[in-house]
Motif scaffolding. Structure first.
Motif, PDB file in Angstrom:
ATOM      1  N   MET A   4      10.187  -2.385  13.066  1.00 39.36           N
ATOM      2  CA  MET A   4       9.458  -2.018  11.899  1.00 39.36           C
ATOM      3  C   MET A   4       9.517  -3.318  11.174  1.00 39.36           C
ATOM      4  O   MET A   4       9.942  -3.656  10.438  1.00 39.36           O
ATOM      5  CB  MET A   4       9.286  -0.666  11.579  1.00 39.36           C
ATOM      6  N   PRO A   5       7.873  -3.086  11.162  1.00 35.86           N
ATOM      7  CA  PRO A   5       7.624  -4.556   9.883  1.00 35.86           C
ATOM      8  C   PRO A   5       8.488  -4.033   8.652  1.00 35.86           C
ATOM      9  O   PRO A   5       8.253  -2.652   7.557  1.00 35.86           O
ATOM     10  CB  PRO A   5       6.357  -4.559   9.521  1.00 35.86           C
ATOM     11  N   SER A   6       9.350  -5.271   7.451  1.00 32.67           N
ATOM     12  CA  SER A   6       9.779  -4.961   6.649  1.00 32.67           C
ATOM     13  C   SER A   6       8.877  -5.285   5.610  1.00 32.67           C
ATOM     14  O   SER A   6       8.106  -6.310   5.112  1.00 32.67           O
ATOM     15  CB  SER A   6      10.844  -5.886   6.478  1.00 32.67           C
ATOM     16  N   TYR A   7       8.470  -4.572   3.951  1.00 32.53           N
ATOM     17  CA  TYR A   7       8.229  -5.607   3.351  1.00 32.53           C
ATOM     18  C   TYR A   7       8.583  -4.910   2.202  1.00 32.53           C
ATOM     19  O   TYR A   7      10.298  -4.067   1.858  1.00 32.53           O
ATOM     20  CB  TYR A   7       7.243  -4.268   3.145  1.00 32.53           C
ATOM     21  N   ARG A   8       8.580  -5.752   1.062  1.00 34.62           N
ATOM     22  CA  ARG A   8       9.489  -5.222  -0.340  1.00 34.62           C
ATOM     23  C   ARG A   8       8.347  -5.783  -2.110  1.00 34.62           C
ATOM     24  O   ARG A   8       7.158  -6.209  -1.245  1.00 34.62           O
ATOM     25  CB  ARG A   8      10.422  -6.496  -0.385  1.00 34.62           C
ATOM     26  N   VAL A   9       8.242  -4.408  -2.593  1.00 35.87           N
ATOM     27  CA  VAL A   9       7.497  -4.368  -3.433  1.00 35.87           C
ATOM     28  C   VAL A   9       8.508  -4.814  -4.621  1.00 35.87           C
ATOM     29  O   VAL A   9       9.602  -4.375  -4.716  1.00 35.87           O
ATOM     30  CB  VAL A   9       7.035  -2.992  -4.765  1.00 35.87           C
ATOM     31  N   GLN A  10       7.593  -5.975  -5.914  1.00 32.79           N
ATOM     32  CA  GLN A  10       7.918  -6.116  -6.691  1.00 32.79           C
ATOM     33  C   GLN A  10       7.387  -6.202  -8.310  1.00 32.79           C
ATOM     34  O   GLN A  10       6.561  -6.359  -8.064  1.00 32.79           O
ATOM     35  CB  GLN A  10       8.809  -7.558  -6.922  1.00 32.79           C
ATOM     36  N   MET A  11       8.078  -5.474  -9.327  1.00 33.91           N
ATOM     37  CA  MET A  11       7.566  -5.170 -10.733  1.00 33.91           C
ATOM     38  C   MET A  11       8.210  -5.326 -11.535  1.00 33.91           C
ATOM     39  O   MET A  11       9.477  -5.301 -11.468  1.00 33.91           O
ATOM     40  CB  MET A  11       7.082  -3.639 -11.007  1.00 33.91           C
ATOM     41  N   GLU A  12       7.222  -6.245 -12.170  1.00 30.97           N
ATOM     42  CA  GLU A  12       8.181  -6.926 -13.520  1.00 30.97           C
ATOM     43  C   GLU A  12       8.058  -5.202 -14.578  1.00 30.97           C
ATOM     44  O   GLU A  12       6.832  -4.613 -14.880  1.00 30.97           O
ATOM     45  CB  GLU A  12       7.330  -7.834 -14.467  1.00 30.97           C
TER      46      GLU A  12
ATOM     47  N   ILE B 241       7.953   6.159  -2.983  1.00 31.35           N
ATOM     48  CA  ILE B 241       8.051   5.262  -1.404  1.00 31.35           C
ATOM     49  C   ILE B 241       8.825   5.713  -0.399  1.00 31.35           C
ATOM     50  O   ILE B 241       8.425   6.031   0.482  1.00 31.35           O
ATOM     51  CB  ILE B 241       8.602   3.847  -1.687  1.00 31.35           C
ATOM     52  N   ALA B 242       9.507   6.625  -0.671  1.00 30.56           N
ATOM     53  CA  ALA B 242      10.622   7.180   0.137  1.00 30.56           C
ATOM     54  C   ALA B 242      10.471   9.017   0.563  1.00 30.56           C
ATOM     55  O   ALA B 242       9.839   9.269   1.627  1.00 30.56           O
ATOM     56  CB  ALA B 242      11.758   7.465   0.052  1.00 30.56           C
ATOM     57  N   GLU B 243       9.344   9.210   0.024  1.00 32.40           N
ATOM     58  CA  GLU B 243       8.067   9.781   0.295  1.00 32.40           C
ATOM     59  C   GLU B 243       7.516   9.767   1.526  1.00 32.40           C
ATOM     60  O   GLU B 243       7.284  11.172   3.108  1.00 32.40           O
ATOM     61  CB  GLU B 243       7.299  10.665  -0.830  1.00 32.40           C
ATOM     62  N   ASN B 244       7.336   8.911   1.845  1.00 32.17           N
ATOM     63  CA  ASN B 244       6.182   8.715   3.181  1.00 32.17           C
ATOM     64  C   ASN B 244       7.549   7.603   4.315  1.00 32.17           C
ATOM     65  O   ASN B 244       6.999   6.790   5.775  1.00 32.17           O
ATOM     66  CB  ASN B 244       5.089   8.094   2.723  1.00 32.17           C
ATOM     67  N   PHE B 245       8.037   6.626   3.441  1.00 32.81           N
ATOM     68  CA  PHE B 245       8.153   5.477   4.252  1.00 32.81           C
ATOM     69  C   PHE B 245      10.014   5.309   4.145  1.00 32.81           C
ATOM     70  O   PHE B 245      10.178   5.718   3.294  1.00 32.81           O
ATOM     71  CB  PHE B 245       7.446   4.201   3.066  1.00 32.81           C
ATOM     72  N   HIS B 246      10.691   4.860   4.491  1.00 32.28           N
ATOM     73  CA  HIS B 246      12.492   4.431   5.058  1.00 32.28           C
ATOM     74  C   HIS B 246      12.259   3.214   3.948  1.00 32.28           C
ATOM     75  O   HIS B 246      11.847   2.387   3.495  1.00 32.28           O
ATOM     76  CB  HIS B 246      12.683   3.904   6.245  1.00 32.28           C
TER      77      HIS B 246
ATOM     78  N   VAL C  19      12.131  -2.509  -4.253  1.00 32.12           N
ATOM     79  CA  VAL C  19      11.761  -1.747  -3.298  1.00 32.12           C
ATOM     80  C   VAL C  19      12.480  -2.250  -1.956  1.00 32.12           C
ATOM     81  O   VAL C  19       9.930  -2.885  -2.427  1.00 32.12           O
ATOM     82  CB  VAL C  19      11.551  -0.297  -3.131  1.00 32.12           C
ATOM     83  N   ARG C  20      13.066  -2.591  -0.897  1.00 31.02           N
ATOM     84  CA  ARG C  20      11.955  -3.144   0.048  1.00 31.02           C
ATOM     85  C   ARG C  20      11.953  -1.791   0.975  1.00 31.02           C
ATOM     86  O   ARG C  20      12.933  -0.851   1.209  1.00 31.02           O
ATOM     87  CB  ARG C  20      13.646  -4.046   0.968  1.00 31.02           C
ATOM     88  N   PHE C  21      11.011  -1.679   2.178  1.00 28.48           N
ATOM     89  CA  PHE C  21      10.988  -0.304   2.905  1.00 28.48           C
ATOM     90  C   PHE C  21      10.335  -1.110   4.226  1.00 28.48           C
ATOM     91  O   PHE C  21       9.321  -2.035   4.143  1.00 28.48           O
ATOM     92  CB  PHE C  21      10.045   0.419   2.116  1.00 28.48           C
TER      93      PHE C  21
ATOM     94  N   GLN D 255       0.574  -1.200   0.601  1.00 30.15           N
ATOM     95  CA  GLN D 255      -0.367  -0.793  -0.338  1.00 30.15           C
ATOM     96  C   GLN D 255      -0.207   0.070  -1.000  1.00 30.15           C
ATOM     97  O   GLN D 255      -0.185   0.695  -2.156  1.00 30.15           O
ATOM     98  CB  GLN D 255      -2.020  -1.446  -0.117  1.00 30.15           C
ATOM     99  N   MET D 256      -0.391   1.965   0.382  1.00 28.74           N
ATOM    100  CA  MET D 256      -0.286   3.277  -0.016  1.00 28.74           C
ATOM    101  C   MET D 256       0.742   2.603  -0.712  1.00 28.74           C
ATOM    102  O   MET D 256       1.112   3.758  -1.940  1.00 28.74           O
ATOM    103  CB  MET D 256      -0.176   3.922   1.115  1.00 28.74           C
ATOM    104  N   ALA D 257       1.791   2.445  -0.066  1.00 27.36           N
ATOM    105  CA  ALA D 257       3.254   2.471  -1.194  1.00 27.36           C
ATOM    106  C   ALA D 257       3.295   2.109  -1.991  1.00 27.36           C
ATOM    107  O   ALA D 257       3.916   2.633  -2.836  1.00 27.36           O
ATOM    108  CB  ALA D 257       4.678   1.987   0.108  1.00 27.36           C
ATOM    109  N   THR D 258       3.098   1.411  -2.395  1.00 27.39           N
ATOM    110  CA  THR D 258       3.193   0.398  -3.820  1.00 27.39           C
ATOM    111  C   THR D 258       2.541   1.067  -4.348  1.00 27.39           C
ATOM    112  O   THR D 258       3.299   0.738  -5.751  1.00 27.39           O
ATOM    113  CB  THR D 258       2.520  -1.197  -3.643  1.00 27.39           C
TER     114      THR D 258
END
Length: 105
Positions: free
Chosen positions: A1-9, A30-35, A52-54, A69-72
């Motif tokens: 499964m593809p791995s993504y990460r979102v970063q926020m200042e 994020i965990a509501e819809n993704f691991h 957060v990596r998901f 993008q939806m998770a972010t």
């Protein structure tokens, strides 16, 4: 499964909120819809940054990026209620590198 990460200042907290709630709320959104694979807080050049990596389900690149993008967007909305967000970005794991993905508009 593809791995993504979102970063926020994180530029500051809104009144009445605890610092640890920022990362917790981003992860919960994020965990509501993704691991969620991992989470962390860093300080970069004096500014707090959450990561957060998901993973998203396998699909086409376009659909996977839309899910990221939806998770972010969900994490951004959750964090924005309790903190002031600076820059944020999405990265996708490709081999041994993290490549930028367009943020939700």
């Amino acid at each position: 499964m593809p791995s993504y990460r979102v970063q926020m200042e994180i530029l500051g907290l809104r009144p009445g909120n605890r610092p640890e709630a920022v990362l917790d709320d981003a992860v919960t959104a994020i965990a509501e819809n993704f691991h969620v694979d991992d989470r962390q807080v860093d300080v970069v050049a004096g500014t707090a940054r959450i990561t957060v990596r998901f993973t998203v389900p396998d699909s086409s690149d376009k659909e996977e990026q839309e899910l990221a993008q939806m998770a972010t967007a969900a994490a951004h909305e959750a964090v924005d209620r309790i903190a002031v967000i600076g820059r944020y970005w999405i990265l996708r794991r490709a081999g041994g590198r993290w490549l930028p993905v367009a943020a939700p508009s």
